[in-house]
Write a protein that holds these residues in place. Structure first.
Motif, PDB file in Angstrom:
ATOM      1  N   ASN A  82       1.017  -1.036   0.039  1.00 30.79           N
ATOM      2  CA  ASN A  82       0.086   0.036  -0.079  1.00 30.79           C
ATOM      3  C   ASN A  82       0.745   1.154  -0.002  1.00 30.79           C
ATOM      4  O   ASN A  82       1.646   1.336   0.919  1.00 30.79           O
ATOM      5  CB  ASN A  82      -0.992  -0.036   1.357  1.00 30.79           C
ATOM      6  CG  ASN A  82      -1.968  -0.999   1.196  1.00 30.79           C
ATOM      7  OD1 ASN A  82      -2.879  -0.950   0.154  1.00 30.79           O
ATOM      8  ND2 ASN A  82      -2.021  -1.972   1.989  1.00 30.79           N
ATOM      9  N   ASP A  83       0.736   2.199  -0.994  1.00 35.22           N
ATOM     10  CA  ASP A  83       1.257   3.616  -0.759  1.00 35.22           C
ATOM     11  C   ASP A  83       0.273   4.564  -1.294  1.00 35.22           C
ATOM     12  O   ASP A  83      -0.897   4.269  -1.409  1.00 35.22           O
ATOM     13  CB  ASP A  83       2.498   3.499  -1.638  1.00 35.22           C
ATOM     14  CG  ASP A  83       2.112   3.179  -3.207  1.00 35.22           C
ATOM     15  OD1 ASP A  83       1.033   3.309  -3.533  1.00 35.22           O
ATOM     16  OD2 ASP A  83       3.276   2.826  -3.943  1.00 35.22           O
ATOM     17  N   GLN A  84       0.798   5.657  -1.726  1.00 38.61           N
ATOM     18  CA  GLN A  84      -0.114   6.943  -2.110  1.00 38.61           C
ATOM     19  C   GLN A  84      -1.002   6.470  -3.158  1.00 38.61           C
ATOM     20  O   GLN A  84      -2.027   7.185  -3.630  1.00 38.61           O
ATOM     21  CB  GLN A  84       0.762   8.225  -2.200  1.00 38.61           C
ATOM     22  CG  GLN A  84       1.686   8.266  -3.212  1.00 38.61           C
ATOM     23  CD  GLN A  84       2.958   7.625  -3.039  1.00 38.61           C
ATOM     24  OE1 GLN A  84       3.328   6.990  -2.112  1.00 38.61           O
ATOM     25  NE2 GLN A  84       3.820   8.118  -3.864  1.00 38.61           N
TER      26      GLN A  84
END
Length: 139
Positions: A82-84
Motif C-alpha cells: 500500500n502506498d499513496q
C-alpha cells in the motif's frame, strides 16, 4: 504490507488461466513456471503480436507469469503493498524491505510503444536481487 487474501490468489489464477488459453490456442503449449520455457513463450506472444500494446489486462497477465518464474528462481513471496497510489500486488524479497512489481513490468513498457525484451527484464530483476544481497552483506 499485508498478506495476500483469497481475492488476490483468485486474481493470479484468472491471469494464468487467460494467458494459458492464449498460448494453448496459438502455440499448443502452456506455461511450466520455469525460466527456460516460459520467458521465450512470453516473448513469442509479443514478437508475433498475439498481444498488443493496448491490451493492458493481457499484458498484466503476462506479468503474473513473469512473476511465477521469479518465484520459482528466487526467495520471494507475494504481498499486498500500500502506498499513496493505492493497493498493489508486489513480490517481496523474503526477510527484507525490498519490493518489486512484476505485474506491471511488461505492460508499462509495452504501452509506451517500446519493444519489450522479456529475458532482459528478467536479468534486470536478477541483478537487482543480487545487488540487494551484496549491499546487505556489507552493512
Amino acid at each position: 504490507t499485508m498478506d495476500f487474501n483469497q481475492s488476490d490468489h483468485n486474481y493470479l489464477a484468472l491471469s494464468r488461466q487467460r494467458l494459458t488459453q492464449k498460448t494453448q490456442k496459438y502455440f499448443g503449449t502452456q506455461f511450466h513456471g520455469t525460466h527456460a520455457h516460459d520467458i521465450p513463450l512470453l516473448q513469442r506472444l509479443l514478437d508475433e503480436k498475439r498481444i498488443s500494446a493496448n491490451q493492458r489486462q493481457l499484458l498484466q497477465d503476462m506479468g503474473v507469469i513473469f512473476a511465477d518464474v521469479i518465484l520459482h528462481e528466487f526467495n520471494v513471496k507475494w504481498v499486498v503493498y500500500n502506498d499513496q497510489h493505492g493497493r498493489s500486488r508486489a513480490l517481496q524479497l523474503k526477510h527484507s524491505d525490498y519490493f518489486f512489481f512484476p505485474i506491471t513490468m511488461i505492460s508499462r513498457r509495452a504501452e509506451t510503444g517500446l519493444a519489450v525484451d522479456v529475458e532482459d527484464l528478467y536479468q534486470q530483476v536478477a541483478r537487482k536481487i543480487a545487488n540487494y544481497y551484496q549491499t546487505q552483506r556489507y552493512d
